[in-house]
Design an enzyme around this catalytic site. Structure first.
Site, PDB file in Angstrom:
ATOM      1  N   GLU A  85       0.194 -13.040  -2.023  1.00 42.21           N
ATOM      2  CA  GLU A  85      -0.788 -12.202  -2.710  1.00 42.21           C
ATOM      3  C   GLU A  85      -2.088 -12.989  -2.915  1.00 42.21           C
ATOM      4  O   GLU A  85      -2.258 -14.097  -2.407  1.00 42.21           O
ATOM      5  CB  GLU A  85      -0.252 -11.709  -4.046  1.00 42.21           C
ATOM      6  CG  GLU A  85       0.133 -12.802  -5.014  1.00 42.21           C
ATOM      7  CD  GLU A  85       0.773 -12.251  -6.285  1.00 42.21           C
ATOM      8  OE1 GLU A  85       1.110 -11.067  -6.332  1.00 42.21           O
ATOM      9  OE2 GLU A  85       0.942 -13.036  -7.244  1.00 42.21           O
TER      10      GLU A  85
ATOM     11  N   ASN B  54      -0.388  -2.690  -0.652  1.00 42.50           N
ATOM     12  CA  ASN B  54      -0.371  -2.508  -2.102  1.00 42.50           C
ATOM     13  C   ASN B  54      -1.790  -2.732  -2.587  1.00 42.50           C
ATOM     14  O   ASN B  54      -2.358  -3.822  -2.409  1.00 42.50           O
ATOM     15  CB  ASN B  54       0.593  -3.493  -2.754  1.00 42.50           C
ATOM     16  CG  ASN B  54       0.745  -3.266  -4.245  1.00 42.50           C
ATOM     17  OD1 ASN B  54       0.557  -2.170  -4.738  1.00 42.50           O
ATOM     18  ND2 ASN B  54       1.107  -4.320  -4.964  1.00 42.50           N
ATOM     19  N   ALA B  55      -2.402  -1.731  -3.220  1.00 44.59           N
ATOM     20  CA  ALA B  55      -3.827  -1.753  -3.542  1.00 44.59           C
ATOM     21  C   ALA B  55      -4.131  -2.562  -4.801  1.00 44.59           C
ATOM     22  O   ALA B  55      -4.505  -2.028  -5.846  1.00 44.59           O
ATOM     23  CB  ALA B  55      -4.357  -0.330  -3.685  1.00 44.59           C
TER      24      ALA B  55
ATOM     25  N   ASP C  18      -6.024 -15.350 -12.562  1.00 40.37           N
ATOM     26  CA  ASP C  18      -6.559 -14.629 -11.396  1.00 40.37           C
ATOM     27  C   ASP C  18      -8.084 -14.556 -11.427  1.00 40.37           C
ATOM     28  O   ASP C  18      -8.675 -13.511 -11.129  1.00 40.37           O
ATOM     29  CB  ASP C  18      -5.996 -13.212 -11.321  1.00 40.37           C
ATOM     30  CG  ASP C  18      -4.496 -13.152 -11.499  1.00 40.37           C
ATOM     31  OD1 ASP C  18      -3.823 -14.114 -11.115  1.00 40.37           O
ATOM     32  OD2 ASP C  18      -3.999 -12.142 -12.024  1.00 40.37           O
TER      33      ASP C  18
ATOM     34  N   ASP D 253      -5.531  -6.918  -6.012  1.00 38.32           N
ATOM     35  CA  ASP D 253      -6.082  -8.221  -5.619  1.00 38.32           C
ATOM     36  C   ASP D 253      -7.219  -8.116  -4.603  1.00 38.32           C
ATOM     37  O   ASP D 253      -7.190  -8.771  -3.552  1.00 38.32           O
ATOM     38  CB  ASP D 253      -4.977  -9.122  -5.061  1.00 38.32           C
ATOM     39  CG  ASP D 253      -3.952  -9.516  -6.097  1.00 38.32           C
ATOM     40  OD1 ASP D 253      -4.097  -9.100  -7.258  1.00 38.32           O
ATOM     41  OD2 ASP D 253      -2.998 -10.233  -5.751  1.00 38.32           O
TER      42      ASP D 253
ATOM     43  N   GLY E 124       5.598  -4.241 -10.189  1.00 39.48           N
ATOM     44  CA  GLY E 124       6.676  -4.196  -9.208  1.00 39.48           C
ATOM     45  C   GLY E 124       6.700  -2.968  -8.329  1.00 39.48           C
ATOM     46  O   GLY E 124       7.671  -2.746  -7.606  1.00 39.48           O
TER      47      GLY E 124
ATOM     48  N   SER F 133      -0.749  -7.475  -2.044  1.00 37.15           N
ATOM     49  CA  SER F 133       0.179  -8.278  -2.822  1.00 37.15           C
ATOM     50  C   SER F 133       1.608  -7.882  -2.461  1.00 37.15           C
ATOM     51  O   SER F 133       1.956  -6.708  -2.521  1.00 37.15           O
ATOM     52  CB  SER F 133      -0.045  -8.056  -4.314  1.00 37.15           C
ATOM     53  OG  SER F 133       0.906  -8.743  -5.089  1.00 37.15           O
TER      54      SER F 133
END
Length: 489
Positions: free
Chosen positions: A248, A190-191, A71, A193, A154, A210
């Site tokens: 994502e 979803n906080a 990443d 990336d 998850g 993501s």
């Protein structure tokens, strides 16, 4: 000399002439596979081929180079390229802190260290996560802003934080949360990336997300580096049907030559089917449409077919290939564009490396990437005779994210294609290879028509220079090709 002897001599002469004609004809029709006249190739990236899996270096960080990079975000500062990446390694629990590597040339990487020693108490209490994921760094206001993620695996218990520094190598000051999400909140994002991009008017934005609710974009305050509205999750710009359809790792870049913003995201699972897709928009907040004008907000069963695939799992000859080719970064420098991404070795998918690829631009303004890792190559004039020869080709279909292997392709002189009836090729003046493959009853109007950019490159599988092409057909499917040049030619 009697009549019989004369006839034998005449027959022998005729036989020699026939054989000579055949051999001469073969000489003029056989492709010269190694004609590289006039081409300046990149040098070898190292003295010897680089090992993709090397257990001896697991506990020697100084020798990690591109190993265990995951990443990665990339930035140019103080004459160096820096890659900041997720806490990751094989064989042991990773040391938390955000890994830092640097390079002078995007080829040779050295391990620098880490940003932090541990996750902050605030991030831990919010998520119970103890490692950092998917950082991003940008320079604003004469200092560096580093955005990072901490999350529960998850779950939407996630935290995007900010750190600042006057120096790219630190020390860094943690500035706390930028945006947080919880399983029980009213948000859909979803906080994790985060990527910070500055639009063509100078306004910074954060694109993030993501799985779960998809990919969002929201405004950043130019001074604080935090959200203009701390409660605003932003505008949805990409989404797939549900958690079974992975999406994502967003990034956005602007190309002033085309006037478009280009969104890149990763589809599917990080260990094998991970792949990078792209779409574009005249507005930074979308809508982002792909080559086939499909909107990246696609919650149907057909979302596997949305987005131009830039890179996916692949294997050329003499290699076990690369899987998990996703979560990309983007870099622009003096009009040259590069894409970075994870790549997991086919010998052992837990060995994740940093790959850097040169981005080329199609005639209609779409980015495509080199099928070979960057080794310092430069775009230059290619001649038609340089292209004649044998190739390995790989298709990257949008509907199949499994490992794609190479097949044979031979370009003959005078625009012919070996064993391909009614097929043809030509090279235009801007290093564009027009390849037309006859496929009756399958291809639209019986022909697959490819527009492919050509560039010299380094053949990492065979460890010698080569010529590659990359581009798309009329349906937006990418085709890669690599010429099979012989070593020491």
């Amino acid at each position: 000399m009697n009549r019989k002897t004369k006839m034998l001599v005449l027959g022998l002469i005729i036989f020699i002439l026939v054989i000579s004609s055949i051999l001469l004809g073969m000489h003029f029709t056989k492709p010269n596979n190694n004609d590289d006249s006039g081409i300046s190739f990149p040098k070898a990236p190292a003295k010897q081929p680089i090992q993709n899996v090397n257990a001896d270096i697991v506990h020697r960080e100084r020798d990690w180079t591109t190993n265990f990079t995951h990443d990665a975000a990339i930035i140019k500062a103080d004459g160096w390229y820096y890659a900041f990446s997720t806490d990751y390694m094989i064989g042991a629990s990773p040391t938390p802190g955000i890994q830092i590597r640097k390079s002078k040339n995007l080829i040779d990487w050295e391990f620098v260290g880490r940003v932090f020693d541990q996750v902050s108490m605030e991030a831990w209490e919010w998520t119970t996560g103890n490692t950092f994921w998917a950082p991003n760094v940008i320079e604003m206001n004469d200092k560096f802003y580093l955005y990072y993620s901490v999350s529960s695996v998850g779950k939407r218990n996630s935290y995007i934080g900010l750190a600042t520094s006057d120096s790219i190598e630190g020390p860094w000051t943690d500035e706390g949360a930028v945006f947080k999400t919880k399983e029980s909140d009213d948000y859909t994002a979803n906080a994790i990336d985060p990527d910070i991009v500055i639009d063509h008017e100078g306004q910074p934005w954060m694109v993030y997300g993501s799985y779960f609710g998809g990919i969002f974009i929201t405004k950043i305050d130019k001074v604080t580096g935090k959200l203009v509205d701390p409660t605003d999750e932003g505008t949805l710009i990409a989404q797939r049907k549900n958690m079974s359809y992975g999406i994502e790792g967003p990034e956005i870049m602007y190309n002033p030559d085309t006037g478009y913003y280009y969104l890149t995201v990763s589809y599917e699972w990080l260990e094998d089917t991970y792949n990078v897709r792209t779409a574009r928009s005249k507005s930074i907040t979308g809508p982002y449409l792909d080559y086939n004008h499909r909107d990246m907000v696609d919650t149907t069963d057909e979302s596997f077919d949305t987005g131009n695939k830039l890179v996916g799992s692949y294997a050329f000859e003499n290699s076990d290939g690369w899987l998990g080719t996703g979560h990309n970064g983007l870099l622009e420098e003096d009009g040259n564009y590069y894409l970075t991404h994870n790549a997991r070795a086919g010998e052992d998918i837990y060995w994740s490396h940093l790959h850097v690829r040169k981005i080329l631009w199609t005639l209609d303004g779409w980015p495509v990437v080199s099928p070979e890792r960057y080794a310092g190559e430069k775009e230059q004039k290619i001649k038609e005779e340089n292209l004649v020869g044998h190739y390995e080709q790989i298709h990257l279909p949008r509907y199949d994210d499994s490992l794609q292997t190479s097949a044979e392709l031979t370009l003959l002189p005078k625009g012919k294609v070996e064993n391909k009836e009614k097929s043809s090729w030509e090279l235009t003046g801007d290093n564009t290879l027009k390849l037309s493959i006859y496929d009756p009853g399958v291809a639209p109007d019986d022909y697959w028509n490819y527009s492919l950019k050509v560039i010299p490159a380094w053949d990492w599988e065979n460890w010698n220079p080569t010529i590659v092409f990359t581009g798309m057909d009329q349906e937006g499917t990418v085709l890669w090709g690599k010429k099979k040049l012989e070593k020491n030619h």
